[in-house]
Motif scaffolding. Sequence first.
Motif, PDB file in Angstrom:
ATOM      1  N   LYS A   7       0.827  -1.202   0.000  1.00 36.02           N
ATOM      2  CA  LYS A   7       0.000   0.000   0.000  1.00 36.02           C
ATOM      3  C   LYS A   7       0.863   1.254   0.000  1.00 36.02           C
ATOM      4  O   LYS A   7       2.027   1.239   0.393  1.00 36.02           O
ATOM      5  N   MET A   8       0.285   2.346  -0.451  1.00 35.82           N
ATOM      6  CA  MET A   8       0.898   3.666  -0.360  1.00 35.82           C
ATOM      7  C   MET A   8      -0.060   4.557   0.434  1.00 35.82           C
ATOM      8  O   MET A   8      -1.216   4.718   0.044  1.00 35.82           O
ATOM      9  N   ASP A   9       0.418   5.081   1.548  1.00 35.09           N
ATOM     10  CA  ASP A   9      -0.389   6.031   2.310  1.00 35.09           C
ATOM     11  C   ASP A   9      -0.255   7.412   1.686  1.00 35.09           C
ATOM     12  O   ASP A   9       0.851   7.836   1.329  1.00 35.09           O
ATOM     13  N   TYR A  10      -1.360   8.097   1.556  1.00 34.38           N
ATOM     14  CA  TYR A  10      -1.322   9.449   1.023  1.00 34.38           C
ATOM     15  C   TYR A  10      -2.386  10.288   1.695  1.00 34.38           C
ATOM     16  O   TYR A  10      -3.359   9.769   2.239  1.00 34.38           O
ATOM     17  N   THR A  11      -2.190  11.576   1.685  1.00 29.73           N
ATOM     18  CA  THR A  11      -3.148  12.517   2.244  1.00 29.73           C
ATOM     19  C   THR A  11      -3.476  13.552   1.190  1.00 29.73           C
ATOM     20  O   THR A  11      -2.580  14.056   0.505  1.00 29.73           O
ATOM     21  N   LYS A  62       0.048  14.404  -0.274  1.00 28.67           N
ATOM     22  CA  LYS A  62       1.197  14.280   0.621  1.00 28.67           C
ATOM     23  C   LYS A  62       1.531  12.813   0.832  1.00 28.67           C
ATOM     24  O   LYS A  62       0.671  12.005   1.164  1.00 28.67           O
ATOM     25  N   PHE A  63       2.811  12.472   0.606  1.00 24.47           N
ATOM     26  CA  PHE A  63       3.336  11.142   0.872  1.00 24.47           C
ATOM     27  C   PHE A  63       4.472  11.280   1.899  1.00 24.47           C
ATOM     28  O   PHE A  63       4.993  12.373   2.108  1.00 24.47           O
ATOM     29  N   ASN A  87      12.977   5.672  -3.615  1.00 25.77           N
ATOM     30  CA  ASN A  87      12.035   4.574  -3.849  1.00 25.77           C
ATOM     31  C   ASN A  87      10.586   5.043  -3.751  1.00 25.77           C
ATOM     32  O   ASN A  87       9.728   4.585  -4.510  1.00 25.77           O
ATOM     33  N   VAL A  88      10.302   5.946  -2.795  1.00 27.24           N
ATOM     34  CA  VAL A  88       8.943   6.477  -2.695  1.00 27.24           C
ATOM     35  C   VAL A  88       8.604   7.282  -3.940  1.00 27.24           C
ATOM     36  O   VAL A  88       7.505   7.164  -4.504  1.00 27.24           O
ATOM     37  N   TRP A  89       9.545   8.104  -4.389  1.00 24.57           N
ATOM     38  CA  TRP A  89       9.328   8.874  -5.620  1.00 24.57           C
ATOM     39  C   TRP A  89       9.072   7.935  -6.809  1.00 24.57           C
ATOM     40  O   TRP A  89       8.203   8.212  -7.653  1.00 24.57           O
TER      41      TRP A  89
END
Length: 281
Positions: free
Chosen positions: A127-131, A216-217, A230-232
Amino acid sequence: MDWILRVNQVMDYVEEHLCDLIDEQEISRIAACSFPLFQGAFTQMTELPLSEYIRRRKLSCAAYDIQNTDEKIIDIAMRYGYASADAFTVAFKRLHGVSPMQARGPGVKLAFYGRLRFTLAMEGVDKMDYTVMVKPGFKVIGIRRVTSSGGGTWEVVHSDGSHEAIQQRCGRPLDLGLCFGFDETGSNDYMCAIEWEQEDVPGFESYIYPEGTWLKFEANGSISGHTLGNVWKRINTEFLPQSKYEKSGPTIEKYAAWDEASDRCKVEIWIPVRLKPKPRS
């Protein structure tokens, strides 16, 4: 390769029928094997049951609908196969950590699971958490340079006294990195900056962001393990291509911590976005 092709065709079918009844016989036909055999193979490859993958995709799409439409939550729940608002709320909260009603508020962190694509490697399982944030317009000031990398601009400000100068003048250190983009040689137009509400400061450049929507990550991990990069990579290869958002301005890296001695970083990635235009029919 024929199996990889068939699995991806099953993923296409699932994606096209997230709001419909997913037919086990059709999956069996596409995969050219029995449905139980496909289920077992899918779980072995992903360490995730097919039913759980489908559930995550439905709730990821439902979260987008909740935040970007005025539809009633019960209508969204029924679209994705939930017979009652209560059942939908329980499932939604289990995945996202908040209720559907809370997801309509500002600054809420949600989870995103992308569509699986199978190659020699696999994307979309984690999963990727984002706001999603709606921010008023704001200004930043700092040092802007074109270097071979964003890190090159940080090297400049730490070596020429700019970092100390802005800290003395403004009372806090540079903690933002703005990426304006890359040129044809791969050089990065990058700005080390701070948020600033007062008049411009001589010797430093300024940039004003209009009011708008932001994603926002968070990158929280080791520097040597390339956590930030890696997130990018996942944002640009998984999240943005599959989402309904596109970048609308210079992105920001907000550095809460960057400690090479302990090999730890904590960086927020802010991306100004707008909705992608609908494809022409």
